[in-house]
Design an enzyme around this catalytic site. Structure first.
Site, PDB file in Angstrom:
ATOM      1  N   LEU A   1       0.850  -1.199   0.000  1.00 56.34           N
ATOM      2  CA  LEU A   1       0.000   0.000   0.000  1.00 56.34           C
ATOM      3  C   LEU A   1       0.884   1.246   0.000  1.00 56.34           C
ATOM      4  CD1 LEU A   1      -3.138   0.443   0.065  1.00 56.34           C
ATOM      5  CD2 LEU A   1      -2.821   1.134   2.446  1.00 56.34           C
ATOM      6  N   GLY A   2       1.745   1.340  -1.023  1.00 56.76           N
ATOM      7  CA  GLY A   2       2.531   2.544  -1.229  1.00 56.76           C
ATOM      8  C   GLY A   2       1.790   3.511  -2.130  1.00 56.76           C
ATOM      9  N   ARG A   3       2.534   4.271  -2.928  1.00 53.75           N
ATOM     10  CA  ARG A   3       1.894   5.245  -3.817  1.00 53.75           C
ATOM     11  C   ARG A   3       0.916   4.568  -4.764  1.00 53.75           C
ATOM     12  NH1 ARG A   3       7.400   6.796  -3.825  1.00 53.75           N
ATOM     13  NH2 ARG A   3       7.825   8.931  -3.116  1.00 53.75           N
TER      14      ARG A   3
ATOM     15  N   ARG B   1       4.929  -4.425   5.004  1.00 55.87           N
ATOM     16  CA  ARG B   1       5.870  -4.764   6.066  1.00 55.87           C
ATOM     17  C   ARG B   1       5.454  -4.105   7.380  1.00 55.87           C
ATOM     18  NH1 ARG B   1      11.739  -4.012   3.030  1.00 55.87           N
ATOM     19  NH2 ARG B   1      11.531  -5.777   1.583  1.00 55.87           N
TER      20      ARG B   1
ATOM     21  N   ARG C   1       6.066  -6.690  -9.959  1.00 55.83           N
ATOM     22  CA  ARG C   1       7.166  -7.382 -10.619  1.00 55.83           C
ATOM     23  C   ARG C   1       6.840  -8.870 -10.620  1.00 55.83           C
ATOM     24  NH1 ARG C   1       8.508  -3.315 -12.535  1.00 55.83           N
ATOM     25  NH2 ARG C   1      10.547  -2.264 -12.501  1.00 55.83           N
TER      26      ARG C   1
ATOM     27  N   GLU D   1      10.801 -11.705 -18.377  1.00 58.19           N
ATOM     28  CA  GLU D   1      10.211 -10.996 -19.516  1.00 58.19           C
ATOM     29  C   GLU D   1      11.266 -10.783 -20.618  1.00 58.19           C
ATOM     30  OE1 GLU D   1       8.792  -7.294 -18.016  1.00 58.19           O
ATOM     31  OE2 GLU D   1       7.389  -8.202 -16.634  1.00 58.19           O
TER      32      GLU D   1
ATOM     33  N   HIS E   1       3.662  -5.875 -20.068  1.00 58.68           N
ATOM     34  CA  HIS E   1       4.275  -4.889 -19.167  1.00 58.68           C
ATOM     35  C   HIS E   1       4.024  -3.463 -19.672  1.00 58.68           C
ATOM     36  CE1 HIS E   1       7.748  -4.316 -16.069  1.00 58.68           C
ATOM     37  NE2 HIS E   1       6.844  -3.353 -15.992  1.00 58.68           N
TER      38      HIS E   1
END
Length: 324
Positions: free
Chosen positions: A158-160, A181, A238, A267, A285
């Site tokens: 739950l970052g940007r 985390r 990723r 990839e 991607h």
């Protein structure tokens, strides 16, 4: 954007956007690192001491050996938010700063995640193939699919970007929970202490965590089993964050209801076992792949480069590991 040649103080590593490559060549006289072999060895021996900054991308990155071969390298400037292909431990040890391009791609990647989620649950692209194959008049109506609104969605990271995804899905009436985390202070969403517990409680699991060794294989076979045969997985982070072999096995054997994937291990190779599954949406991607976002990423990359060459500081440095 600089208009002054920097006397080959800049090195391009790996392919980049054509417009960025032109700018690096025209305005910075930046050579492109040769492929491994005698040509690279000769290049590094002759021109390595001149190089002060590398411009690369998450596709290529910079390993410890290359950093060590450039005695005056001061910065690795990354086109993209992900920098897991650059050896940040080596960078910290050698005193090399690293930058990325955060924020400018948040909206497009979040849009991609929501689009993938909708397509995966409602099977719009599979329905499109159904019509194009002439099956509608022969086989009748397409089978019923899964509602998106009011589903339980879990977000890993739950970052940007994760926060932007949550905001969008909140408008769909979805119940949002997350695993990080650490718990996010003042978040309106429910924190869950482990990926397994999160997967067990949701209908859809969205992966938005950073790549790198710290998250490698975080979404394990156990997590996928907890998500279960009625659960869906969306990955815009990723490929390395998920145990890809376990994911393919779960999808092929119907132990997951479906998946929407924009990223993969190795990839551009994609597991061929997924090609025949209408329950899986596969993208090459393209999470940040809009004209507007890539232009903003290019601009921020060049601002980082100019700032470093002018002052030794970066506009958007990334935190490096603490040396012990």
């Amino acid at each position: 954007m600089s208009t002054q040649t920097q006397d080959s103080a800049v090195l391009q590593v790996g392919p980049l956007m054509p417009s960025l490559m032109r700018t690096l060549a025209d305005d910075y006289a930046a050579p492109v690192l040769p492929d491994p072999g005698p040509a690279r060895e000769a290049f590094l021996a002759e021109r390595g001491p001149q190089i002060k900054a590398i411009v690369t991308s998450g596709r290529s990155g910079v390993d410890a050996a290359l950093m060590e071969a450039l005695p005056n390298l001061g910065a690795v400037i990354n086109f993209g938010v992900g920098y897991d292909t650059t050896d940040v431990d080596a960078a910290a040890r050698l005193g090399v700063a690293v930058s990325n391009t955060p924020d400018v791609l948040t909206d497009c990647v979040a849009d991609t995640a929501v689009g993938l989620l909708i397509d995966t649950l409602r099977q719009f692209t599979a329905s499109d193939r159904y019509v194009r194959a002439g099956r509608w008049p022969v086989d009748g109506m397409y089978p019923l699919t899964r509602q998106v609104s009011n589903t339980r969605v879990g977000i890993i990271g739950l970052g940007r970007i994760g926060g932007a995804i949550a905001k969008r899905l909140n408008a769909f009436g979805c119940t949002i929970s997350y695993h990080n985390r650490h718990e996010v202070p003042d978040s309106p969403y429910t924190y869950v202490v482990s990926p397994v517990e999160l997967a067990r409680e949701v209908d859809v699991l969205v992966i938005a965590a950073a790549g790198g060794d710290g998250t490698r294989g975080l979404v394990s076979r156990e997590v996928l089993d907890a998500l279960g045969p009625e659960g869906y997985l969306i990955n815009v982070a990723r490929g390395s964050v998920i145990d890809q072999d376990a994911l393919v096995d779960a999808l092929v054997n119907r132990r997951l209801a479906g998946a929407g994937l924009d990223v993969f291990v190795g990839e551009p190779a994609v597991p061929e076992e997924l090609f025949g599954l209408d329950t899986v949406v596969l993208l090459p991607h393209v999470g940040s792949g809009t004209v507007q976002t890539r232009a903003a990423m290019e601009d921020l990359t060049l601002r980082n480069l100019d700032a470093f060459l002018r002052t030794g500081e970066l506009v958007t440095p990334v935190p490096l590991p603490t040396l012990r």
